[in-house]
Scaffold this active site. Structure first.
Site, PDB file in Angstrom:
ATOM      1  N   TYR A   1      -0.327   0.003  12.668  1.00  0.00           N
ATOM      2  CA  TYR A   1       0.759   0.372  11.753  1.00  0.00           C
ATOM      3  C   TYR A   1       1.144   1.844  11.934  1.00  0.00           C
ATOM      4  CZ  TYR A   1       2.719   2.088   7.341  1.00  0.00           C
ATOM      5  OH  TYR A   1       3.467   2.742   6.406  1.00  0.00           O
ATOM      6  N   HIS A   2       0.143   2.716  11.957  1.00  0.00           N
ATOM      7  CA  HIS A   2       0.413   4.150  12.132  1.00  0.00           C
ATOM      8  C   HIS A   2       0.888   4.445  13.557  1.00  0.00           C
ATOM      9  CE1 HIS A   2      -1.271   5.078   8.217  1.00  0.00           C
ATOM     10  NE2 HIS A   2      -2.331   4.344   8.510  1.00  0.00           N
TER      11      HIS A   2
ATOM     12  N   GLU B   1      -9.699   7.960  11.866  1.00  0.00           N
ATOM     13  CA  GLU B   1      -8.512   7.103  11.861  1.00  0.00           C
ATOM     14  C   GLU B   1      -7.257   7.944  12.049  1.00  0.00           C
ATOM     15  OE1 GLU B   1      -7.793   4.618   8.422  1.00  0.00           O
ATOM     16  OE2 GLU B   1      -6.410   3.350   9.567  1.00  0.00           O
TER      17      GLU B   1
ATOM     18  N   ARG C   1       3.063  -4.189   7.183  1.00  0.00           N
ATOM     19  CA  ARG C   1       1.751  -4.396   6.576  1.00  0.00           C
ATOM     20  C   ARG C   1       1.631  -5.731   5.840  1.00  0.00           C
ATOM     21  NH1 ARG C   1      -0.791   1.475   4.785  1.00  0.00           N
ATOM     22  NH2 ARG C   1      -2.007   1.473   6.666  1.00  0.00           N
TER      23      ARG C   1
ATOM     24  N   ASP D   1      -4.960   2.500  14.388  1.00  0.00           N
ATOM     25  CA  ASP D   1      -4.325   1.569  13.444  1.00  0.00           C
ATOM     26  C   ASP D   1      -2.920   1.286  13.965  1.00  0.00           C
ATOM     27  OD1 ASP D   1      -2.611   0.724  11.277  1.00  0.00           O
ATOM     28  OD2 ASP D   1      -4.193   1.284   9.870  1.00  0.00           O
TER      29      ASP D   1
ATOM     30  N   GLU E   1      -5.689  -5.322   8.319  1.00  0.00           N
ATOM     31  CA  GLU E   1      -5.321  -4.527   7.149  1.00  0.00           C
ATOM     32  C   GLU E   1      -3.897  -4.883   6.722  1.00  0.00           C
ATOM     33  OE1 GLU E   1      -6.449  -0.093   5.883  1.00  0.00           O
ATOM     34  OE2 GLU E   1      -5.091  -0.149   7.567  1.00  0.00           O
TER      35      GLU E   1
END
Ligand code: MN
Length: 304
Positions: free
Chosen positions: A186-187, A151, A216, A184, A245
Site C-alpha cells: 500500500y505504501h 516498515e 486497503r 508494505d 493488511e
C-alpha cells in the site's frame, strides 16, 4: 527440492479495533478459522496489552503470532528530543519482552521514528539517535531470537523512510544483522517506481511483507501488481512472513478508524474477505514459484 515457504498471516484489525479481552479472542479464533498461519498483533498501548493472556489463547487455538508497534511523537527516537528518545527505547525494549511472551520472532512497524504526519524532516542528530538506539534494541532482540522490521511508510505517515532504498541505507548504517526491511504494498504504491523495484532495492534485506490493496480493501480489486511483487520476492530469496493488511470502518470502528484515517466501509463480511485474501496470496505465491521453477529448469536444460 524442498524450499522454505513464507507463513501467511493477517493483521488483527481485519477483525477488531482493539486487542482487549473480547477483541483478542475474536481475532485469534477468526484468524484460525480463515486458515492463516499467524495473526499480527500491533502493540499500541503497553498498559492494556496482556501478553500472558494472549499467549494462553494462542496456545489454546494453535496459532502463531507476530508483533508490530508504532512509535509516536512522545516516543520518537528520531526526533532529537532526548526524553522522547529515552521513552522510545524503553517502549521498544518492553515490546520485545511482550513479543517473547507471545512467541513472536518479529517486532515490525514504525520502530525507527514516530508514525504520523510530520511538520519537518529528520535532522542529522535525530537520525544518529535513531541509529544508536536501534543498535542497542537489536542487540537485545538478538538475545531473544527476534528480528526487528523497519516498515517503509508513505510520506504522510513518516518523515524518515518512504522508500526501501532509504531503509536499506539506514540498515547498513546500523549494521545489526537482525534488522530487516518491512515492505508494505500500500505504501510502496504511493512512493516507489514499482512493487518489483521496491523489492529489488531491499535485496536480501527484505524480511517481512505487508500485503494490502491500494484502497486497503479486498485483494485483487485494486491496482497493485501482486504478480510482479511476488515474483521479485522469490527472486531475492524471500521466505519471511506475509501478512494481509486491510482496514474498514465497520471492522475498526470510528475511534480507531480515525487514528488510521479509515472513513468508509471497504467490505461487509470480514471472514469471507480474509479467506479470499489468504487464497489470493497463496495462489499468487504458487504462481510465482511455478514461473520461476520453469524458467530455472529451462536454463539448466540448455547445453553447456
Ligand atoms: Mn503496513
Amino acid at each position: 527440492m524442498v524450499t522454505s515457504r513464507s507463513p501467511v498471516g493477517v493483521h488483527f484489525n481485519v477483525w477488531t479495533p482493539a486487542w482487549d479481552e473480547t477483541g483478542s479472542r475474536r481475532a485469534i479464533e477468526a484468524t484460525k478459522e480463515a486458515g492463516f498461519d499467524f495473526v499480527e498483533i500491533t502493540i499500541f498501548d503497553l498498559a492494556t496489552f496482556d501478553a500472558k493472556a494472549t499467549a494462553r489463547m494462542l496456545k489454546d487455538v494453535g496459532l502463531a503470532a507476530t508483533c508490530s508497534t508504532a512509535l509516536v511523537s512522545e516516543t520518537d527516537i528520531s526526533s532529537g528530543d532526548e526524553d522522547a528518545a529515552r521513552r522510545g527505547e524503553q517502549h521498544l525494549l518492553e515490546c520485545l519482552e511482550r513479543a517473547t511472551t507471545v512467541g513472536s520472532k518479529w517486532l515490525v512497524g514504525a520502530t525507527y521514528g514516530a508514525w504520523g504526519k510530520h511538520q519537518q524532516g529528520v535532522t542529522p542528530e535525530g537520525r544518529a539517535s535513531s541509529v544508536e538506539i536501534l543498535r542497542r534494541v537489536a542487540d537485545r532482540a538478538a538475545n531473544l531470537g527476534i528480528t526487528i522490521g523497519l516498515e517503509v511508510l508513505n510520506r504522510y505517515e513518516t518523515n524518515a523512510l518512504n522508500t526501501t532504498q532509504q531503509a536499506r541505507e539506514l540498515i547498513d548504517e546500523i549494521g545489526s544483522p537482525n534488522i530487516q526491511i518491512q515492505l508494505d504494498t500500500y505504501h510502496a504504491n504511493i512512493e516507489e517506481k514499482g512493487q518489483a523495484e521496491a523489492v529489488y532495492a531491499c535485496g536480501d534485506r527484505l524480511g517481512y511483507l505487508h500485503i494490502g490493496e491500494n484502497h486497503r480493501g479486498m485483494l485483487g480489486t485494486g491496482t497493485i501488481d501482486f504478480r510482479a511483487l511476488f515474483r521479485a520476492a522469490l527472486d531475492v530469496g524471500f521466505t519471511g512472513p506475509v501478512a494481509f493488511e486491510a482496514f474498514s470502518l465497520n471492522a475498526v470502528g470510528t475511534q480507531h478508524g480515525a487514528v488510521l484515517s479509515v472513513w468508509r466501509d471497504l467490505w461487509d463480511d470480514s471472514l469471507s474477505m480474509a479467506e479470499h485474501a489468504r487464497r489470493f496470496i497463496e495462489e499468487q505465491l504458487a504462481a510465482a514459484r511455478a514461473v520461476r521453477d520453469s524458467s530455472v529448469s529451462h536454463v539448466s536444460a540448455q547445453p553447456a
